[in-house]
Design a protein around this motif. Structure first.
Motif, short mmCIF file in Angstrom:
data_model
loop_
_atom_site.label_atom_id
_atom_site.label_comp_id
_atom_site.label_asym_id
_atom_site.label_seq_id
_atom_site.Cartn_x
_atom_site.Cartn_y
_atom_site.Cartn_z
N UNK A 129 0.80 -1.22 0.00
CA UNK A 129 0.00 0.00 0.00
C UNK A 129 0.83 1.28 0.00
N UNK A 130 2.09 1.19 0.38
CA UNK A 130 2.86 2.41 0.62
C UNK A 130 4.12 2.58 -0.21
N UNK A 131 4.57 1.52 -0.90
CA UNK A 131 5.83 1.56 -1.63
C UNK A 131 5.63 1.04 -3.05
N UNK A 132 6.15 1.76 -4.03
CA UNK A 132 6.23 1.27 -5.39
C UNK A 132 7.65 0.88 -5.70
N UNK A 133 7.85 -0.31 -6.26
CA UNK A 133 9.19 -0.82 -6.53
C UNK A 133 9.35 -1.08 -8.02
N UNK A 134 10.43 -0.57 -8.60
CA UNK A 134 10.74 -0.77 -10.02
C UNK A 134 12.08 -1.49 -10.10
N UNK A 135 12.11 -2.60 -10.84
CA UNK A 135 13.30 -3.44 -10.92
C UNK A 135 13.99 -3.28 -12.27
N UNK A 136 15.26 -3.68 -12.31
CA UNK A 136 16.04 -3.59 -13.55
C UNK A 136 15.45 -4.49 -14.64
N UNK A 137 14.98 -5.68 -14.26
CA UNK A 137 14.49 -6.64 -15.25
C UNK A 137 12.96 -6.71 -15.26
N UNK A 138 12.31 -5.62 -14.86
CA UNK A 138 10.88 -5.39 -15.02
C UNK A 138 10.00 -6.23 -14.11
N UNK A 139 10.25 -7.56 -14.04
CA UNK A 139 9.50 -8.46 -13.17
C UNK A 139 8.00 -8.47 -13.48
N UNK A 140 7.66 -8.30 -14.74
CA UNK A 140 6.26 -8.44 -15.16
C UNK A 140 5.93 -9.93 -15.29
N UNK A 172 -2.12 -4.78 -18.81
CA UNK A 172 -3.08 -4.15 -17.91
C UNK A 172 -3.34 -5.04 -16.69
N UNK A 173 -3.32 -6.34 -16.87
CA UNK A 173 -3.49 -7.26 -15.73
C UNK A 173 -2.32 -7.15 -14.76
N UNK A 174 -1.11 -6.97 -15.30
CA UNK A 174 0.06 -6.76 -14.43
C UNK A 174 -0.10 -5.49 -13.59
N UNK A 175 -0.62 -4.44 -14.20
CA UNK A 175 -0.79 -3.18 -13.48
C UNK A 175 -1.90 -3.30 -12.44
N UNK A 176 -2.92 -4.08 -12.73
CA UNK A 176 -4.02 -4.28 -11.79
C UNK A 176 -3.63 -5.15 -10.60
N UNK A 177 -2.57 -5.95 -10.76
CA UNK A 177 -2.22 -6.96 -9.75
C UNK A 177 -2.03 -6.37 -8.35
N UNK A 178 -1.29 -5.27 -8.17
CA UNK A 178 -1.15 -4.72 -6.81
C UNK A 178 -2.48 -4.28 -6.21
N UNK A 185 6.60 0.66 -14.25
CA UNK A 185 6.42 1.90 -13.49
C UNK A 185 4.93 2.13 -13.21
N UNK A 186 4.08 1.87 -14.20
CA UNK A 186 2.63 1.98 -13.99
C UNK A 186 2.19 1.05 -12.87
N UNK A 187 2.71 -0.17 -12.87
CA UNK A 187 2.36 -1.12 -11.81
C UNK A 187 2.83 -0.60 -10.45
N UNK A 188 4.02 0.00 -10.40
CA UNK A 188 4.54 0.53 -9.14
C UNK A 188 3.69 1.68 -8.61
N UNK A 189 3.02 2.40 -9.51
CA UNK A 189 2.18 3.53 -9.12
C UNK A 189 0.73 3.14 -8.83
#
Length: 249
Positions: free
Chosen positions: A103-114, A121-127, A173-177
């Protein structure tokens, strides 16, 4: 979209400001190795307040990723205290930290981790699904809005493998946000990108900070200094300097 308090890294002896978001005091992290205990971080004192695009720099093994992992709650300190948004992370169980991070942290990785079997869009909805953020019917529209903001709405129903590296990083990045986090932490997010795409992603991060968001980025790339407003430099697990302006090697 709700604006989020951004970060400012201050010198360890600087007084707290009214906008203090996070505070690390006497933080150390040790790992057990066959050769004995290895101190990845030693006695870190750091205050984080609002309004900056922060770089964490240093040579390989200096403790950059360890510091990022402590800020996100992915890892726990061996000693010391970490408070983010008034929450003492050392007092949380692993399960509580997972819920807090979602709920409080967005994390972006070097290798995307999608996730490769889910659409973009499902990846972004996952969080949102994982943390049960908002109504179910509202999650896809929010995910689509984020993808549109990042310029890849037309890729929403494709699999990650159908996207370029830069598009995958934008999706990450969208997923992290997705859950409107307090802090966005990126660990070497441009390390797997070509130079043109790297500049695009850095401009995107800078635009997020201009909206009032926070980006804390681990990097070893020397030519990105112009993007950062402050830089925390690590060596041998300790903060050796905090620079204003351009990041320095």
């Amino acid at each position: 979209m709700t604006q989020i308090a951004a970060l400012r890294v201050k010198k360890p002896d600087a007084p707290s400001s009214a906008g203090l978001l996070a505070s690390l005091r006497g933080v150390s992290k040790a790992y057990a190795t066959p050769a004995g205990s290895f101190m990845a971080l030693q006695n870190i004192d750091l205050d984080i307040a609002s309004g900056r695009f922060i770089a964490i720099v240093g040579k390989s093994g200096s403790g950059k990723t360890t510091l990022a992992n402590l800020l996100t709650g992915i890892d726990s300190a061996t000693s010391g205290s970490i408070r983010i948004g008034g929450v003492a992370l050392e007092q949380k169980s692993e399960e509580e930290l997972t819920a807090w991070r979602g709920r409080n942290v967005g994390v972006v990785f070097q290798f995307f981790q999608l996730l490769p079997t889910l659409t973009v869009v499902e990846n972004v909805m996952l969080p949102m699904d994982f943390c049960r953020i908002g109504q179910t019917r509202d999650r896809r529209p929010r995910a689509m809005s984020l993808l549109a903001q990042l310029g890849i709405a037309e890729q929403a129903d494709k699999l990650p493998s159908d996207l370029s590296g830069g598009q995958q990083q934008r999706a990450a990045i969208a997923r992290a946000l997705a859950n409107d986090p307090q802090i966005l932490v990126a660990d070497e997010p441009t390390g797997n990108l070509d130079s043109h795409t790297t500049l695009e992603v850095m401009e995107l991060f800078r635009s997020l900070t201009r909206e009032g968001r926070t980006v804390v980025m681990v990097t070893h790339e020397r030519d990105l200094g112009a993007f950062f407003t402050e830089t925390v430099e690590l060596a041998d697990g300790q903060i050796v300097a905090i620079h204003n302006g351009e990041a320095r090697p």
